[in-house]
Design a protein around this motif. Structure first.
Motif, PDB file in Angstrom:
ATOM      1  N   PRO A  97      12.069  26.542  -8.112  1.00 52.10           N
ATOM      2  CA  PRO A  97      11.838  25.655  -7.103  1.00 52.10           C
ATOM      3  C   PRO A  97      10.245  25.792  -6.677  1.00 52.10           C
ATOM      4  O   PRO A  97       9.903  26.797  -7.043  1.00 52.10           O
ATOM      5  CB  PRO A  97      12.864  26.308  -5.881  1.00 52.10           C
ATOM      6  CG  PRO A  97      12.917  27.618  -6.233  1.00 52.10           C
ATOM      7  CD  PRO A  97      13.024  27.593  -7.814  1.00 52.10           C
ATOM      8  N   ALA A  98       9.850  24.743  -5.861  1.00 54.97           N
ATOM      9  CA  ALA A  98       8.569  25.228  -5.283  1.00 54.97           C
ATOM     10  C   ALA A  98       8.329  24.602  -4.090  1.00 54.97           C
ATOM     11  O   ALA A  98       8.897  23.833  -3.434  1.00 54.97           O
ATOM     12  CB  ALA A  98       7.812  24.253  -6.321  1.00 54.97           C
ATOM     13  N   ILE A  99       7.515  25.493  -3.327  1.00 51.78           N
ATOM     14  CA  ILE A  99       7.091  25.005  -1.969  1.00 51.78           C
ATOM     15  C   ILE A  99       6.385  23.729  -2.069  1.00 51.78           C
ATOM     16  O   ILE A  99       5.634  23.611  -3.187  1.00 51.78           O
ATOM     17  CB  ILE A  99       6.344  26.382  -1.075  1.00 51.78           C
ATOM     18  CG1 ILE A  99       4.938  26.502  -1.956  1.00 51.78           C
ATOM     19  CG2 ILE A  99       7.263  27.339  -1.070  1.00 51.78           C
ATOM     20  CD1 ILE A  99       4.200  27.678  -1.232  1.00 51.78           C
ATOM     21  N   GLU A 100       5.908  23.084  -1.025  1.00 50.33           N
ATOM     22  CA  GLU A 100       5.165  21.834  -0.865  1.00 50.33           C
ATOM     23  C   GLU A 100       4.008  21.993  -1.551  1.00 50.33           C
ATOM     24  O   GLU A 100       3.782  20.906  -2.467  1.00 50.33           O
ATOM     25  CB  GLU A 100       5.234  21.449   0.386  1.00 50.33           C
ATOM     26  CG  GLU A 100       4.565  19.982   0.626  1.00 50.33           C
ATOM     27  CD  GLU A 100       5.272  18.783  -0.134  1.00 50.33           C
ATOM     28  OE1 GLU A 100       4.467  17.787  -0.505  1.00 50.33           O
ATOM     29  OE2 GLU A 100       6.220  18.931  -0.180  1.00 50.33           O
ATOM     30  N   LYS A 101       3.264  22.866  -1.422  1.00 55.32           N
ATOM     31  CA  LYS A 101       1.904  22.827  -1.871  1.00 55.32           C
ATOM     32  C   LYS A 101       1.571  23.168  -3.354  1.00 55.32           C
ATOM     33  O   LYS A 101       0.638  22.775  -3.824  1.00 55.32           O
ATOM     34  CB  LYS A 101       0.920  23.894  -0.883  1.00 55.32           C
ATOM     35  CG  LYS A 101      -0.344  24.028  -1.308  1.00 55.32           C
ATOM     36  CD  LYS A 101      -0.913  25.187  -0.364  1.00 55.32           C
ATOM     37  CE  LYS A 101      -2.539  25.241  -0.550  1.00 55.32           C
ATOM     38  NZ  LYS A 101      -3.161  26.109   0.137  1.00 55.32           N
ATOM     39  N   PHE A 102       2.771  24.064  -3.864  1.00 55.05           N
ATOM     40  CA  PHE A 102       2.382  24.564  -5.401  1.00 55.05           C
ATOM     41  C   PHE A 102       3.459  23.919  -6.308  1.00 55.05           C
ATOM     42  O   PHE A 102       3.477  24.595  -7.408  1.00 55.05           O
ATOM     43  CB  PHE A 102       2.622  25.960  -5.336  1.00 55.05           C
ATOM     44  CG  PHE A 102       1.326  26.525  -4.577  1.00 55.05           C
ATOM     45  CD1 PHE A 102       0.056  26.805  -5.228  1.00 55.05           C
ATOM     46  CD2 PHE A 102       1.400  27.067  -3.294  1.00 55.05           C
ATOM     47  CE1 PHE A 102      -1.281  27.126  -4.584  1.00 55.05           C
ATOM     48  CE2 PHE A 102       0.070  27.767  -2.703  1.00 55.05           C
ATOM     49  CZ  PHE A 102      -1.030  27.659  -3.415  1.00 55.05           C
ATOM     50  N   GLY A 103       4.107  22.862  -6.129  1.00 51.06           N
ATOM     51  CA  GLY A 103       4.572  22.273  -7.238  1.00 51.06           C
ATOM     52  C   GLY A 103       3.835  21.977  -8.473  1.00 51.06           C
ATOM     53  O   GLY A 103       2.759  21.419  -8.452  1.00 51.06           O
ATOM     54  N   GLY A 104       4.503  22.016  -9.864  1.00 50.70           N
ATOM     55  CA  GLY A 104       3.849  21.776 -10.775  1.00 50.70           C
ATOM     56  C   GLY A 104       4.351  22.748 -12.234  1.00 50.70           C
ATOM     57  O   GLY A 104       5.339  22.745 -12.221  1.00 50.70           O
ATOM     58  N   GLY A 105       3.294  23.482 -12.791  1.00 55.51           N
ATOM     59  CA  GLY A 105       3.914  24.213 -13.589  1.00 55.51           C
ATOM     60  C   GLY A 105       2.717  24.932 -14.602  1.00 55.51           C
ATOM     61  O   GLY A 105       1.598  24.825 -14.264  1.00 55.51           O
TER      62      GLY A 105
END
Length: 257
Positions: A97-105
């Motif tokens: 899962p990711a917090i709003e600011k750091f989605g990606g990979g």
């Protein structure tokens, strides 16, 4: 192979949550050369660890589990690997899962992908787009290795120009295969001029990447790749087999230097 760590992170206390992430981070980064070990650790630290103090963590994680992201990941890996034939034999996708600011990979190694998924109704397509993005990186890294340890040949130094193409290809591939109502990074003409004037385009290696390749550079790279595709009537799939120097210098993009 899909590893959905969301299943492991739900319904545990805060201390166990953090300890579990530390263990997974250590396992995934173990024996990986720099900067790939750093990218793994930073991705988990920045995108996932903040959930440790989130009182609504379980509800948010359950929201992601409702989408069956493991199946979404499997079909996405099959699609991109079929469309982009490469020397990659096995694909591993590690889902967080990711917090709003750091989605990606990040790409841990060619075919070994870490994806952190923002929690909203677009989560499935975000996962698809991130898999396409990171698989693009893996394909390029088999052609032009960034680490000898990955087993695809001796390392080839990347300049900032090469990294622009590296990220641009990945951005355009994800947009093409999985279009979604997700706006591109906002880079104005003035923003772009400032970036070109401030970047050392001849900087080489991971330090050059970390110093100059951020969200603005991702968008600029995608503009260069799109310009080349338009000029040469080429698809994004075909572009993945064209050398960086050709894609950059013969793109006709107005700002290149």
């Amino acid at each position: 192979m899909i590893f959905n760590y969301i299943e492991e992170l739900i319904h545990i206390d805060d201390v166990t949550f953090t300890a579990t992430l530390d263990r997974i981070s250590d396992d995934l980064s173990k024996n990986q050369p720099y900067p790939f070990n750093f990218f793994v650790q930073a991705s988990i630290r920045n995108a996932v660890k903040p959930f440790a103090t989130d009182a609504s963590r379980d509800a948010k994680l359950q929201h992601l589990l409702n989408f069956d992201l493991a199946e979404v990941g499997r079909t996405s890996c099959e699609r991109v690997s079929t469309l982009l034939p490469s020397r990659i034999n096995d694909i591993q996708t590690h889902i967080f899962p990711a917090i709003e600011k750091f989605g990606g990979g990040c790409t841990i190694a060619p075919g070994k992908i870490l994806v952190s998924v923002k929690i909203d109704e677009l989560a499935p397509v975000r996962l698809q787009r991130n898999i396409a993005h990171e698989f693009s990186h893996g394909v390029r890294m088999t052609q032009k290795p960034q680490a000898t340890e990955h087993g695809y040949g001796e390392v080839v130094p990347y300049t900032v120009r090469d990294y622009l193409i590296f990220e641009g290809l990945a951005m355009v591939l994800s947009d093409t295969l999985y279009p979604a109502p997700i706006p591109p990074y906002n880079v104005s003409d003035e923003d772009e001029k400032t970036w070109w004037n401030g970047a050392d385009l001849d900087a080489v290696g991971p330090n050059g990447y970390i110093e100059y390749i951020g969200l603005k550079a991702y968008e600029i790279g995608s503009r260069i790749v799109r310009a080349y595709m338009q000029k040469h009537s080429m698809s994004i799939l075909e572009a993945h087999y064209i050398p960086d120097e050709e894609l950059f210098w013969n793109s006709g993009y107005k700002h290149i230097k």
